[in-house]
Each structure stands twice: as C-alpha cells, then as structure tokens.
Motif scaffolding. Sequence first.
Motif, mmCIF file in Angstrom:
data_model
loop_
_atom_site.group_PDB
_atom_site.id
_atom_site.type_symbol
_atom_site.label_atom_id
_atom_site.label_comp_id
_atom_site.label_asym_id
_atom_site.label_seq_id
_atom_site.Cartn_x
_atom_site.Cartn_y
_atom_site.Cartn_z
ATOM 1 N N ASP A 91 0.813 -1.214 0.000
ATOM 2 C CA ASP A 91 0.000 0.000 0.000
ATOM 3 C C ASP A 91 0.849 1.267 0.000
ATOM 4 O OD1 ASP A 91 -2.924 -0.963 0.193
ATOM 5 O OD2 ASP A 91 -1.870 -2.171 1.668
ATOM 6 N N SER A 92 2.001 1.249 0.665
ATOM 7 C CA SER A 92 2.870 2.430 0.633
ATOM 8 C C SER A 92 3.430 2.640 -0.769
ATOM 9 C CB SER A 92 4.001 2.316 1.657
ATOM 10 O OG SER A 92 4.890 1.268 1.350
ATOM 11 N N ARG A 93 3.743 1.557 -1.466
ATOM 12 C CA ARG A 93 4.248 1.645 -2.839
ATOM 13 C C ARG A 93 3.163 2.211 -3.772
ATOM 14 N NH1 ARG A 93 6.638 -2.653 -2.392
ATOM 15 N NH2 ARG A 93 5.006 -4.082 -3.045
ATOM 16 N N VAL A 94 1.922 1.762 -3.610
ATOM 17 C CA VAL A 94 0.832 2.261 -4.446
ATOM 18 C C VAL A 94 0.601 3.744 -4.167
ATOM 19 C CG1 VAL A 94 -1.635 2.063 -4.986
ATOM 20 C CG2 VAL A 94 -0.250 -0.005 -4.698
ATOM 21 N N LEU A 95 0.555 4.136 -2.896
ATOM 22 C CA LEU A 95 0.359 5.540 -2.550
ATOM 23 C C LEU A 95 1.475 6.403 -3.129
ATOM 24 C CD1 LEU A 95 -1.226 7.727 -1.023
ATOM 25 C CD2 LEU A 95 0.130 7.150 1.014
ATOM 26 N N LYS A 96 2.692 5.956 -2.971
ATOM 27 C CA LYS A 96 3.844 6.702 -3.483
ATOM 28 C C LYS A 96 3.773 6.836 -5.003
ATOM 29 C CE LYS A 96 8.837 6.845 -2.870
ATOM 30 N NZ LYS A 96 9.973 6.220 -2.189
ATOM 31 N N SER A 97 3.434 5.759 -5.687
ATOM 32 C CA SER A 97 3.362 5.784 -7.146
ATOM 33 C C SER A 97 2.229 6.666 -7.645
ATOM 34 C CB SER A 97 3.184 4.359 -7.692
ATOM 35 O OG SER A 97 4.318 3.590 -7.415
ATOM 36 N N CYS A 98 1.082 6.582 -6.993
ATOM 37 C CA CYS A 98 -0.053 7.415 -7.403
ATOM 38 C C CYS A 98 0.240 8.885 -7.159
ATOM 39 C CB CYS A 98 -1.324 6.982 -6.677
ATOM 40 S SG CYS A 98 -1.977 5.395 -7.249
ATOM 41 N N CYS A 99 0.837 9.212 -6.032
ATOM 42 C CA CYS A 99 1.211 10.604 -5.770
ATOM 43 C C CYS A 99 2.240 11.086 -6.778
ATOM 44 C CB CYS A 99 1.733 10.760 -4.345
ATOM 45 S SG CYS A 99 0.443 10.716 -3.088
ATOM 46 N N SER A 100 3.213 10.272 -7.083
ATOM 47 C CA SER A 100 4.245 10.643 -8.038
ATOM 48 C C SER A 100 3.661 10.882 -9.429
ATOM 49 C CB SER A 100 5.319 9.556 -8.087
ATOM 50 O OG SER A 100 6.294 9.861 -9.034
ATOM 51 N N LEU A 101 2.790 9.979 -9.870
ATOM 52 C CA LEU A 101 2.174 10.096 -11.193
ATOM 53 C C LEU A 101 1.427 11.419 -11.335
ATOM 54 C CD1 LEU A 101 1.360 8.779 -13.938
ATOM 55 C CD2 LEU A 101 -0.652 7.882 -12.741
ATOM 56 N N HIS A 102 0.800 11.874 -10.262
ATOM 57 C CA HIS A 102 -0.025 13.081 -10.321
ATOM 58 C C HIS A 102 0.660 14.298 -9.701
ATOM 59 C CE1 HIS A 102 -3.414 10.925 -11.991
ATOM 60 N NE2 HIS A 102 -3.109 9.948 -11.162
ATOM 61 N N ASP A 103 1.970 14.167 -9.463
ATOM 62 C CA ASP A 103 2.781 15.274 -8.942
ATOM 63 C C ASP A 103 2.193 15.856 -7.653
ATOM 64 O OD1 ASP A 103 5.088 16.819 -9.098
ATOM 65 O OD2 ASP A 103 4.061 18.457 -10.145
ATOM 66 N N LEU A 104 1.829 14.951 -6.729
ATOM 67 C CA LEU A 104 1.265 15.327 -5.443
ATOM 68 C C LEU A 104 2.313 15.143 -4.350
ATOM 69 C CD1 LEU A 104 -2.109 13.407 -5.837
ATOM 70 C CD2 LEU A 104 -1.757 15.883 -6.073
ATOM 71 N N THR A 105 2.267 15.964 -3.332
ATOM 72 C CA THR A 105 3.162 15.823 -2.195
ATOM 73 C C THR A 105 2.750 14.602 -1.384
ATOM 74 O OG1 THR A 105 3.480 18.206 -2.112
ATOM 75 C CG2 THR A 105 4.047 16.955 -0.123
ATOM 76 N N MET A 106 3.712 13.764 -1.101
ATOM 77 C CA MET A 106 3.450 12.547 -0.331
ATOM 78 C C MET A 106 3.130 12.876 1.122
ATOM 79 S SD MET A 106 3.656 9.687 -1.878
ATOM 80 C CE MET A 106 3.916 8.654 -0.472
ATOM 81 N N PRO A 107 2.198 12.132 1.720
ATOM 82 C CA PRO A 107 2.026 12.261 3.170
ATOM 83 C C PRO A 107 3.341 11.891 3.858
ATOM 84 C CG PRO A 107 0.218 11.029 2.204
ATOM 85 C CD PRO A 107 1.261 11.193 1.128
ATOM 86 N N HIS A 108 3.622 12.526 4.977
ATOM 87 C CA HIS A 108 4.915 12.337 5.642
ATOM 88 C C HIS A 108 4.909 11.221 6.685
ATOM 89 C CE1 HIS A 108 2.689 14.860 8.433
ATOM 90 N NE2 HIS A 108 3.458 14.346 9.370
ATOM 91 N N GLN A 109 3.743 10.709 7.050
ATOM 92 C CA GLN A 109 3.668 9.748 8.141
ATOM 93 C C GLN A 109 4.266 8.384 7.754
ATOM 94 O OE1 GLN A 109 1.060 11.464 6.865
ATOM 95 N NE2 GLN A 109 -0.115 12.401 8.507
ATOM 96 N N GLU A 110 4.760 7.703 8.772
ATOM 97 C CA GLU A 110 5.247 6.339 8.605
ATOM 98 C C GLU A 110 4.074 5.371 8.505
ATOM 99 O OE1 GLU A 110 8.877 5.081 10.995
ATOM 100 O OE2 GLU A 110 8.029 6.679 12.230
#
Length: 183
Positions: A91-110
Amino acid sequence: MSKFLAIDFETANNAPDSACAIGLVRGENGKIVQEESFLIRPPSPEFFFTHIHGLTWEHVMDAPDFGLLWPDIAPLFEGVDFLAAHNAGFDSRVLKSCCSLHDLTMPHQEFTCTVKLARGMWEVRPTKLPNVAHFLGLDLNHHDALSDSRACANIVLAAERDGWSFDTGYDNVGERYIAIDQI
C-alpha cells in the motif's frame, strides 16, 4: 491512544500506480471515527486482477483519477500519527506511485504494517488478512477496499487495547513493528 489512518488499495494490474479502489478508515482515541471508500480510474484500462476484487474498467472508467480524487481524501491524512496497512509495503508503494504520477506531495507519516503487528502481538500465523480477522473475530469481505481497511484499523485498535502503542511500537524482543517504508 493514537490517531491513525488505515489504508487499503486495490489495483487493476501489476503497475503500482494502477489503483482502482481505495478504502480509508480513520481511528482516533480507541475507536473508528470515519470511513470512506472510492473507486479510482487508473491510467490504463488493463485489468488483470478482476478475479481478485471483482472490479473492471467499466466499474471505474467514469471515476476520478487519483489526482482528481486527492483533494477529497487528503484531509483524512491530516493530524494522524501514522498510516496503517496490512502488508504495508504494497500500500505504501501504491500511494507513493499514485502521488508521483499526479505530482502530489506525499504524506509524511510512517506506515505501520498490521501483518508485523499481528505476528508480534499475538503470534498469529499465517498472517493473511482473513486469518488475522478470524483470530480477532472481525467481519471481512476480503478485497473490498473499505472492508479491508476497516479490518486493518480494527487490528490496530485491538493491539492498542492489548498494550501496543505507536510511540513505543516494540514487541517483547525489541523488534519494532513500524515502517516498511517511511514515505
């Protein structure tokens, strides 16, 4: 007790940015306070995992893509101590990839991985989500994003009731069951 957001993604295919559904369950002070689920239009109509989650391109083709959905879900990430997912690496990989694809700032939480949490707290084996849900007596419609994220949230809540806290986050042999990835 903590504030956290349990997340579950379903993906259309092997691409980590192919999210087609998301379930989000927010826990605060020992209880669930908000639940949301959304269909997501992935960047490609290629669906390889319909047999797992039942979703097809026809289900999501009119849904917003992750970038358009982000303003609706971003507030759920605000003010939480951590994110939780069962098999957090996925799930962290999917969130990171989706944010990256749409040029969104990643949430900072662990991320806290509830697979590791269940193993460390109760020595549950195997630790697939249906196994842990059964062990804890939780209802589960596996591979429904909202049901999976609700089960994940309830795993965290059960662990907190049994003495675990995100701040200490350690089992009895000193292994921390926190982040797979810090994002």
